[in-house]
Design an enzyme around this catalytic site. Sequence first.
Site, PDB file in Angstrom:
ATOM      1  N   ASP A 354     -62.537  -0.817  23.627  1.00  0.00           N
ATOM      2  CA  ASP A 354     -62.861   0.302  22.743  1.00  0.00           C
ATOM      3  C   ASP A 354     -64.249   0.863  23.001  1.00  0.00           C
ATOM      4  OD1 ASP A 354     -60.399  -0.041  21.582  1.00  0.00           O
ATOM      5  OD2 ASP A 354     -61.144  -1.197  19.871  1.00  0.00           O
ATOM      6  N   GLU A 355     -65.148   0.005  23.488  1.00  0.00           N
ATOM      7  CA  GLU A 355     -66.534   0.420  23.704  1.00  0.00           C
ATOM      8  C   GLU A 355     -66.851   0.712  25.169  1.00  0.00           C
ATOM      9  OE1 GLU A 355     -68.847  -2.626  21.826  1.00  0.00           O
ATOM     10  OE2 GLU A 355     -67.914  -2.300  19.865  1.00  0.00           O
TER      11      GLU A 355
END
Length: 420
Positions: A354-355
């Site tokens: 997600d990052e």
Amino acid sequence: MSDPETEYQDDPRTACKYGESCYQKNPQHHNRFKHPPKRKLEYTESEAEDLVPKGKKCKTEDNEENDSDSGDNFEVPSIDKDDDKADTSQPEEDAAESPVHELEVAASPENVRESIEQKFLLDMPDDFFDLWDLCKTLNKEKPEEAFIKAGITLVGPYDILSGKLKNLKTRKISSYVCHWRYYYDPPEFMTVIAGSEDEYHIGYYRDDCFLLPAFVGSMSSVKPGSITLMGGNIFSAVSIYLSQRMKAENPFKKITLQRLQQEVDNFAKLKKHSLEQRPSSVQERSKKVVSKCFHGAGIVVPVHNDVGYRPIPETNACLKKIFQKVVDAKSEEERLKHFDAVQELMTNVQFAFDEGDFGMGLEFGHNMFTFGGEVFHKAISHILGVAYELLGRDAFVDILQAHLKNRRRGSNLSILEVVE
């Protein structure tokens, strides 16, 4: 309205090496590489009708997309695809969404390089073909057996050149990508030479499915899952293998091996292929490796402003203990209990995804794959599959999925032994 030719020239993307002859229909391939605009011939309506055979409709831009051959549509399926929600009333669309490895291979291109890429999903370097040319001078009738006296045989994509796969009955892509794919071969590793002992094999290792191999390595059952550097091309790998083999042979057989090595070294120099085990290209790659992984070959991912990779919050030793507890569990209840630790790490990987730190998932997936065990296959398919998709290495997704469905141990990994 802008000129397509001008747009092509101004496009900063790398040009596809096949240009107008490119046969790839994979959208990710076309997103990554620029292609020259297709030239359209203009005809009057009457002239156009004359070009169309009687009884057939003229193909237009509106129906051209629906008329494409699904066997060439290399589209990567979603990992979380729900087959139950498929619309059975639209079979043509369903067929187009089938995973690549389940598709039938279309008619083979005349160009042998393109034929190999069509079936194995990966392009081969010049040294691959140069070695075949050398082998044809050493053994005209069976070039693949040119080094049989040294205990090795050319396999895998070389079987396209030898014609062994010409009459393969099951022409699914999964059959080809699993041909001579050993149990511990990750998608990045393609076997091209098989040994006669200890499941020894030599293959190309590439970091990106759209790029040529980064180096050539070897693997064997002596150190399961470990990849040993053998140079930057297949000539250095064969030469190094012959040198190692000579150390264990008697004086009479050593003479034969010396002659073979001389042939290899001379041809390599003629074609300007380095015989160094660590050429400059390999040294440069080592600077980009973010993690060695269990197999030792390492992984390379793009890292910009410290975004792209973060390490797994466990040492390799601890990670192996976690995996071993899952494998050694004597009951399903115990296995689920020990798998909690794996699940926790998978959650960390998801946060990393997600990052933007895709490298963590790639490392974790590689380590699970190298550790081995069918119990991890579902997790490997998900974690490693998502990592490949996020990194744009779509062909590796298809190779992985096909391999996990047909992951075999042993020394003869020819698909001909399975489907014929």
